[in-house]
Design a protein around this motif. Sequence first.
Motif, PDB file in Angstrom:
ATOM      1  N   LYS A   1       0.827  -1.202   0.000  1.00 43.80           N
ATOM      2  CA  LYS A   1       0.000   0.000   0.000  1.00 43.80           C
ATOM      3  C   LYS A   1       0.870   1.265   0.000  1.00 43.80           C
ATOM      4  O   LYS A   1       2.070   1.214   0.271  1.00 43.80           O
ATOM      5  CB  LYS A   1      -0.902   0.013   1.235  1.00 43.80           C
ATOM      6  N   PRO A   2       0.261   2.435  -0.295  1.00 42.08           N
ATOM      7  CA  PRO A   2       1.005   3.705  -0.195  1.00 42.08           C
ATOM      8  C   PRO A   2       1.559   3.908   1.216  1.00 42.08           C
ATOM      9  O   PRO A   2       0.966   3.463   2.195  1.00 42.08           O
ATOM     10  CB  PRO A   2      -0.050   4.764  -0.546  1.00 42.08           C
ATOM     11  N   PHE A   3       2.694   4.591   1.294  1.00 47.15           N
ATOM     12  CA  PHE A   3       3.371   4.808   2.570  1.00 47.15           C
ATOM     13  C   PHE A   3       2.917   6.096   3.235  1.00 47.15           C
ATOM     14  O   PHE A   3       2.667   7.103   2.569  1.00 47.15           O
ATOM     15  CB  PHE A   3       4.883   4.893   2.364  1.00 47.15           C
ATOM     16  N   LEU A   4       2.847   6.068   4.570  1.00 46.33           N
ATOM     17  CA  LEU A   4       2.712   7.293   5.352  1.00 46.33           C
ATOM     18  C   LEU A   4       4.097   7.941   5.472  1.00 46.33           C
ATOM     19  O   LEU A   4       5.106   7.249   5.602  1.00 46.33           O
ATOM     20  CB  LEU A   4       2.150   6.973   6.737  1.00 46.33           C
ATOM     21  N   PRO A   5       4.174   9.272   5.468  1.00 44.79           N
ATOM     22  CA  PRO A   5       5.476   9.934   5.323  1.00 44.79           C
ATOM     23  C   PRO A   5       6.261  10.166   6.610  1.00 44.79           C
ATOM     24  O   PRO A   5       7.469  10.411   6.552  1.00 44.79           O
ATOM     25  CB  PRO A   5       5.105  11.285   4.700  1.00 44.79           C
ATOM     26  N   GLY A   6       5.603  10.111   7.783  1.00 44.86           N
ATOM     27  CA  GLY A   6       6.195  10.635   9.006  1.00 44.86           C
ATOM     28  C   GLY A   6       7.587  10.157   9.338  1.00 44.86           C
ATOM     29  O   GLY A   6       8.514  10.956   9.540  1.00 44.86           O
ATOM     30  N   ALA A   7       7.777   8.847   9.431  1.00 48.80           N
ATOM     31  CA  ALA A   7       9.072   8.329   9.857  1.00 48.80           C
ATOM     32  C   ALA A   7      10.149   8.546   8.798  1.00 48.80           C
ATOM     33  O   ALA A   7      11.332   8.659   9.122  1.00 48.80           O
ATOM     34  CB  ALA A   7       8.963   6.852  10.213  1.00 48.80           C
ATOM     35  N   PHE A   8       9.749   8.599   7.517  1.00 53.21           N
ATOM     36  CA  PHE A   8      10.737   8.899   6.476  1.00 53.21           C
ATOM     37  C   PHE A   8      11.252  10.326   6.622  1.00 53.21           C
ATOM     38  O   PHE A   8      12.442  10.593   6.421  1.00 53.21           O
ATOM     39  CB  PHE A   8      10.121   8.696   5.084  1.00 53.21           C
ATOM     40  N   ALA A   9      10.353  11.242   6.982  1.00 52.89           N
ATOM     41  CA  ALA A   9      10.774  12.626   7.216  1.00 52.89           C
ATOM     42  C   ALA A   9      11.744  12.701   8.379  1.00 52.89           C
ATOM     43  O   ALA A   9      12.766  13.409   8.315  1.00 52.89           O
ATOM     44  CB  ALA A   9       9.557  13.511   7.478  1.00 52.89           C
ATOM     45  N   ALA A  10      11.444  11.958   9.453  1.00 51.13           N
ATOM     46  CA  ALA A  10      12.343  11.941  10.611  1.00 51.13           C
ATOM     47  C   ALA A  10      13.697  11.352  10.244  1.00 51.13           C
ATOM     48  O   ALA A  10      14.750  11.888  10.622  1.00 51.13           O
ATOM     49  CB  ALA A  10      11.709  11.155  11.750  1.00 51.13           C
ATOM     50  N   ALA A  11      13.687  10.253   9.500  1.00 51.83           N
ATOM     51  CA  ALA A  11      14.947   9.606   9.103  1.00 51.83           C
ATOM     52  C   ALA A  11      15.771  10.506   8.191  1.00 51.83           C
ATOM     53  O   ALA A  11      16.994  10.612   8.342  1.00 51.83           O
ATOM     54  CB  ALA A  11      14.649   8.285   8.394  1.00 51.83           C
ATOM     55  N   TRP A  12      15.087  11.189   7.259  1.00 45.97           N
ATOM     56  CA  TRP A  12      15.814  12.039   6.308  1.00 45.97           C
ATOM     57  C   TRP A  12      16.436  13.247   7.014  1.00 45.97           C
ATOM     58  O   TRP A  12      17.594  13.582   6.783  1.00 45.97           O
ATOM     59  CB  TRP A  12      14.870  12.502   5.200  1.00 45.97           C
ATOM     60  N   ARG A  13      15.676  13.866   7.913  1.00 44.49           N
ATOM     61  CA  ARG A  13      16.205  15.043   8.598  1.00 44.49           C
ATOM     62  C   ARG A  13      17.315  14.665   9.575  1.00 44.49           C
ATOM     63  O   ARG A  13      18.257  15.437   9.784  1.00 44.49           O
ATOM     64  CB  ARG A  13      15.076  15.767   9.329  1.00 44.49           C
ATOM     65  N   ALA A  14      17.218  13.487  10.174  1.00 46.03           N
ATOM     66  CA  ALA A  14      18.265  13.038  11.108  1.00 46.03           C
ATOM     67  C   ALA A  14      19.404  12.331  10.390  1.00 46.03           C
ATOM     68  O   ALA A  14      20.406  11.987  11.026  1.00 46.03           O
ATOM     69  CB  ALA A  14      17.664  12.101  12.140  1.00 46.03           C
TER      70      ALA A  14
END
Length: 246
Positions: free
Chosen positions: A163-176
Motif C-alpha cells: 500500500k502507499p506509505f505514510l510519510p512521518g518516519a521517512f521525514a524523521a529519518a531524512w532530517r536526522a
Amino acid sequence: MAVRTLKLLSRAIFGPFVWLMLAAAVIPTLVLLLFTPTLGGRRRVAHFGARAFLLLIGSTPRVEGIRNLPDEPCVVVANHASYLDGIILKAALPPNFTFLIKAEMTSVPLAGFLLRRIGSAFVYREDDSHRLRTGRRLLKAAMRGESLAFFPEGTFDGKPGLKPFLPGAFAAAWRAKLPVVPVVISGSRRMLPAEVWLCAPGKLFITICAPVDSAAQESASELAAATRRSMLERLGEPDLEKAESR
C-alpha cells in the motif's frame, strides 16, 4: 474442493492451539513487564516473549540479511500483511527499537498495556495535527540516536500488495540522516490474513535488505520511494500505490 476442506480443517485445529500458545507466551511476559523497572529491560522481555510464541507454534522466522542491520541507529520499515507482523518484527529485531504503532492499538486489552510498557510511539492516522506532533517526537528520538521501527503502510487488509506509505518516519529519518533498512516479511498473510481469527500453520521468512542512505536522497519522499523499490523487488506482490494512481 478436497484441498479447500483440508485447509479449513487445518485452520480449525491449529487456530485454537495458536491462541493457547499466545496466552502461554503473553501472560508471563505481561507479568515480567509489570515488575521490570527499566525500558531496556522491558524491551528485552517483550523480544524474548515474541520469540517464545513463534517457537511454540513452530513458525520461528528464517531471517536473511541480518548483517544488513547497521551497528549505529537506523530506521527499519517493513511491509504489513497480518496481525502477526508486529510479533514477527519484535522477535526478529534487536530489543532496542522504538516501534511506531497506530493509536487504535491502545484500546486493545493487554496489547495496549504491553505496547506502552515497551515505549512504543502512537499515531492517530486521521488526525493531521497529531501526526505532526508524532513526527516531531520521532525526529527528536532520531536525533537522540534511537532506532525506530514501523509499518509505513499504516494498516493492512485482505488484498495482496504494498500500500502507499505514510510519510512521518521517512521525514524523521531524512532530517536526522539515519539509514533506512527495508524489511520484507513473507508468509504471515497466508497464516493469518485480515479478518481471520484462526491461524493456519506455515513458514515465515524475513529479508533484511541493504540500508538506504538518507544522506544520498534529496528529500524524504525520494527516501520513501527508494525504500519502496527495494521492498517491492523482494516482496513478490503488486505495487498498490501505482494501482491507486491510475
